[in-house]
Design an enzyme around this catalytic site. Structure first.
Site, PDB file in Angstrom:
ATOM      1  N   ARG A 210       0.875  -1.166   0.000  1.00 45.84           N
ATOM      2  CA  ARG A 210       0.000   0.000   0.000  1.00 45.84           C
ATOM      3  C   ARG A 210       0.909   1.211   0.000  1.00 45.84           C
ATOM      4  NH1 ARG A 210      -3.160  -1.994   5.266  1.00 45.84           N
ATOM      5  NH2 ARG A 210      -1.731  -3.758   5.071  1.00 45.84           N
TER       6      ARG A 210
ATOM      7  N   ASP B 110       0.985   5.379   0.419  1.00 45.36           N
ATOM      8  CA  ASP B 110       0.108   6.434   0.931  1.00 45.36           C
ATOM      9  C   ASP B 110      -0.315   7.420  -0.145  1.00 45.36           C
ATOM     10  OD1 ASP B 110       0.342   5.465   3.467  1.00 45.36           O
ATOM     11  OD2 ASP B 110       1.892   6.898   4.090  1.00 45.36           O
TER      12      ASP B 110
ATOM     13  N   ARG C 103       8.980   7.658   5.795  1.00 47.48           N
ATOM     14  CA  ARG C 103       8.812   9.110   5.931  1.00 47.48           C
ATOM     15  C   ARG C 103       9.306   9.599   7.291  1.00 47.48           C
ATOM     16  NH1 ARG C 103       2.755  10.012   4.239  1.00 47.48           N
ATOM     17  NH2 ARG C 103       3.200  12.026   5.217  1.00 47.48           N
TER      18      ARG C 103
END
Lengths: 245, 245
Positions: free
Chosen positions: B50, B52, B197
């Protein structure tokens, strides 16, 4: 009041060109709105050239007259807050009142980028023409050399322009391979309507074997738009540099 | 019916991430719609991860089961017509039915790009974090080395994930200067929610002098989210490579 010279760059993808238009979002419109907010008085700018819808600028120069309430070196950050992310002012300088971004420059360089890869590059697609053909860069350069010097470029001009003289002087026309991309750099003292895009489209057809480079001098001399190549799309075109003495 | 493996790239700027969502445009949604049009039957894809909202992929891998009406090598061009310009399928291969893009890969590499120039670059702004600070790349690399190996990374995870194990193994973490940009390459066997991140944000704070690289091993061992740095914004993050044996 003083005259200021601005240097900026923009991604022209989402604009109807530089020049103010009654309907449609333009670089000039966004920039004047932002400057008007900074100075709290109406600001009108004079640009170095009109760029078409979808065309970009790595370096664009314009000027405006404004009150002296903002130091020139603080202007880029001050205007930042009012500009969309695809326009960036990087420099502001005080210039003599007679400065004119359009008439005072001694030539402009454009770069036209062609991506010949089989598939489009999602990261650079906004700034290049996806043309998945084999291009012979040597043939393209041979044809490109014919453009150097002063020529009547009326065969390389789209209809709809109301220009009187059609002679322009090209001082650089380089065709450079960069991996799967081909970049065309052109410098001239001025340009007719769509001139760079028609030259890029013509050179692409030379590279692809559809136009013989030995015919190029003839094609230019003919001043016949139907003998030149296609008009390459706007996304590949970037105003690369504006030259001042 | 066969199982197909797709390799694609995308500019995630205008998407709510890869994974299908009830509200919001997703890569998976666009891709399934396009494949459904090509095969004229409902296609469901299984992705390798997945990503973001706003995160990009230079190389993303997914698989699906479909009728054998389109040869694998013709699929990329066939699906092209139904995809938006910011998603590009470059490869399609027949794979054994047991292939699973997510469970069969032996690691993924991400690249996080920081642009430290004073002004944003209008041409690359969609793919980098504009962070106009001086960054000490040597200090960043010193801190980065502490992440190598197997660690409990729960201090580098955003709330809202319902993962059971929080140990991941990092096999590469390189900090590379590229002109005014700093690129962070990380390879691991898996990632916690927002892990890359948060690592990028933490390394940026090391580069900027706000976190001492000598404290990094301690910060990791503490499993305390408040001791790590900020979560760097999504635009700088790109899934760079998915590794298969």
């Amino acid at each position: 009041m003083s005259t200021y010279k601005l240097t900026l760059s923009y991604d022209g993808t989402d604009y109807c060109g530089f020049q103010l238009q009654p309907n449609g979002r333009t670089i000039q419109g966004c920039l004047e709105d932002a400057l008007t907010k900074v100075y709290k008085t109406d600001i009108k700018i004079k640009g170095c050239s009109r760029t078409d819808a979808g065309v970009h600028a790595r370096m664009y120069v314009c000027s405006y007259i404004a009150p002296d309430c903002v130091p020139a070196d603080k202007l880029p950050l001050a205007v930042r807050a009012y500009l969309p992310e695809d326009i960036c002012v990087s420099k502001c300088e005080l210039v003599p009142d007679e400065f004119h971004a359009r008439y005072d420059n001694c030539g402009k360089t454009y770069c036209y980028t062609i991506n010949t890869a089989m598939f489009q590059d999602v990261f650079t697609r906004r700034f290049e023409w996806h043309y998945p053909k084999k291009l012979d860069v040597e043939k393209m350069q041979k044809a490109a050399d014919c453009f150097l010097g002063a020529h009547d470029f009326s065969g390389f001009m789209s209809a709809g322009s109301n220009i009187i003289g059609t002679v322009r002087t090209v001082t650089r026309l380089d065709v450079v391979r960069d991996g799967e991309r081909v970049k065309i750099y052109i410098r001239a003292d001025g340009y007719l309507y769509n001139m760079v895009r028609i030259i890029a489209g013509t050179l692409a057809m030379v590279g692809n074997g559809k136009i013989n480079p030995d015919d190029m001098a003839d094609i230019i001399a003919s001043c016949d738009r139907t003998r030149a190549g296609i008009t390459a799309p706007p996304e590949g075109l970037t105003l690369y540099e504006v030259h001042y003495d």
